[in-house]
Scaffold this active site. Structure first.
Site, short mmCIF file in Angstrom:
data_model
loop_
_atom_site.label_atom_id
_atom_site.label_comp_id
_atom_site.label_asym_id
_atom_site.label_seq_id
_atom_site.Cartn_x
_atom_site.Cartn_y
_atom_site.Cartn_z
N GLY A 39 2.83 -10.46 -10.31
CA GLY A 39 2.27 -10.86 -11.37
C GLY A 39 2.02 -9.63 -12.44
O GLY A 39 2.44 -8.40 -12.46
N GLN A 40 0.79 -10.02 -13.76
CA GLN A 40 1.17 -8.71 -14.51
C GLN A 40 0.27 -7.42 -14.07
O GLN A 40 0.55 -5.62 -13.73
CB GLN A 40 -0.57 -9.01 -15.40
CG GLN A 40 -0.44 -7.89 -16.42
CD GLN A 40 -1.67 -8.02 -17.61
OE1 GLN A 40 -2.16 -8.90 -17.25
NE2 GLN A 40 -1.76 -7.40 -18.58
N TYR B 23 -12.95 -19.90 -13.00
CA TYR B 23 -12.33 -18.44 -12.95
C TYR B 23 -13.31 -17.15 -12.63
O TYR B 23 -13.20 -16.92 -11.31
CB TYR B 23 -11.50 -17.87 -14.02
CG TYR B 23 -10.97 -16.31 -13.43
CD1 TYR B 23 -11.99 -15.63 -14.61
CD2 TYR B 23 -10.09 -16.21 -12.75
CE1 TYR B 23 -11.46 -14.33 -13.94
CE2 TYR B 23 -9.58 -14.95 -12.63
CZ TYR B 23 -10.22 -13.67 -13.38
OH TYR B 23 -9.78 -12.65 -13.01
C1 VAH Z 1 -8.03 -13.70 -17.70
N1 VAH Z 1 -6.52 -11.22 -17.49
O1 VAH Z 1 -8.66 -12.99 -19.14
C2 VAH Z 1 -7.97 -12.08 -16.93
C3 VAH Z 1 -9.54 -11.15 -16.96
C4 VAH Z 1 -11.51 -10.30 -18.13
C5 VAH Z 1 -9.82 -10.71 -18.28
O2 VAH Z 1 -9.93 -11.28 -15.69
O3 VAH Z 1 -8.49 -13.96 -16.98
#
Ligand code: VAH
Length: 319
Positions: free
Chosen positions: A9-10, A139
């Site tokens: 991953g990144q 998320y």
């Molecule tokens: C996302 N790159 O965009 C991640 C991160 C704050 C952003 O958690 O889900």
């Protein structure tokens, strides 16, 4: 030996490379779904699905793992599209690792949280470490739940799990994984190849961001301090820079004068609007001396110079 799960991953690619430089290539096992990828060939690699507990246990035994970095997750934009799959991966993956750490006495565990734990009711600017955690995204919900699980396993089983609330991350060595801040990576590739970019966020959308070398250093520094130094067992707020797509475009235009930006907001605008613009990281500074190194100008110069091999740039401005 260290196990990095989600190594493709990144964050995973650069974290694996940094850990291998620090501890020796043979002491860092990269793990992910599918075959090894180019950036990870410098040391041991194992195919691993973190949702398979037996597979995880076998890898820990086979490689005599004493430290685990769990980076496998579905990011914010993907998670809004596939909520139940995202919850499953983000939560069961973490629980499998926490359980394995408890059962096998794994020394230390790292798990990435995010500024996405904060929702629309949190203070946008200098949001405190103990700001209100009312996320409005799948998320963010999984990251708040994950932080609670980390605290629980620390308090109940003394599993030494540590976490950082990453801002949006900017990197050139690996592709971003379907987050809302991915525009801040895509824009560099487009600036150099087409000198134009259609941004999926409004021009004035300010978000917290960080250059990947700072994020990797924060991770390594947090994992190096004694447990007694830490007053936070959820995720630490860390801060580097905050900017909008328009501000980023203006800095890029210093190097690529002909670069043109356009804006076509999509569903990710709603996600971004619910997030904070700048976290306060005074607790991380107090507990483990965190401070960022890369601001927006240095980040843009660094990104363009690494990505621009063979591409014409404004004379004398970059190398
Ligand atoms: C996302 N790159 O965009 C991640 C991160 C704050 C952003 O958690 O889900």
């Amino acid at each position: 030996t260290i196990l990095v799960i989600g190594a493709k991953g990144q964050i995973g690619v650069e974290l694996t490379q940094s850990l291998r430089k620090l501890y020796g290539h043979s002491h860092v096992v990269a793990a992910d779904l599918g075959p090894v990828s180019p950036g990870l060939e410098g040391g041991p690699y194992v195919e691993l699905d973190v949702l398979e507990r037996e597979e995880l246990g076998r890898a820990i035994t086979r490689y005599d793992i004493s430290r685990i970095y769990l980076l496998a997750a579905k990011l914010s934009a993907v998670a809004e599209r596939l909520p139940l799959e995202a919850w499953n991966v983000n939560m069961l993956g973490l629980l499998n690792v926490l359980e394995a750490a408890r059962e096998k006495g794994i020394g230390r565990v790292f798990w990435p949280s995010s500024i996405a734990v904060f929702g629309p009711d949190a203070p946008k600017w200098n949001c405190p470490q103990n700001g209100p955690l009312n996320p409005a995204t799948v998320y963010g919900i999984s990251k708040v739940a994950g932080e609670s699980w980390c605290r629980y396993y620390w308090e109940k089983y003394a599993v030494d799990v540590r976490s950082i609330r990453y801002p949006g991350l900017i990197s050139y060595q690996s592709k971003p994984g379907g987050g809302t801040t991915d525009y801040a990576v895509e824009i560099f590739h487009e600036a150099l190849h087409t000198a134009s970019y259609s941004c999926y966020l409004r021009e004035n959308t300010i978000l917290p961001m960080m250059y990947m070398p700072d994020a990797i250093r924060a991770t390594i520094e947090l994992m190096a301090v004694p447990a007694t130094a830490l007053t936070v067992r959820g995720g630490y707020n860390i801060n580097a820079m905050s900017f909008s797509p328009r501000e980023l475009a203006l800095v890029i235009q210093r190097y690529v004068p002909e670069f043109k930006m356009s804006y076509r907001p999509d569903f990710r605008q709603t996600i971004a609007d619910g997030w904070i613009q700048k976290p306060d990281d005074s607790v991380a500074a107090a507990d483990w001396k965190w401070e960022y190194a890369y601001g927006i100008s240095e980040t843009v110069r660094h990104m363009l110079s690494h990505l621009s091999a063979g591409v014409k740039l404004a004379p004398g401005r970059i190398r």
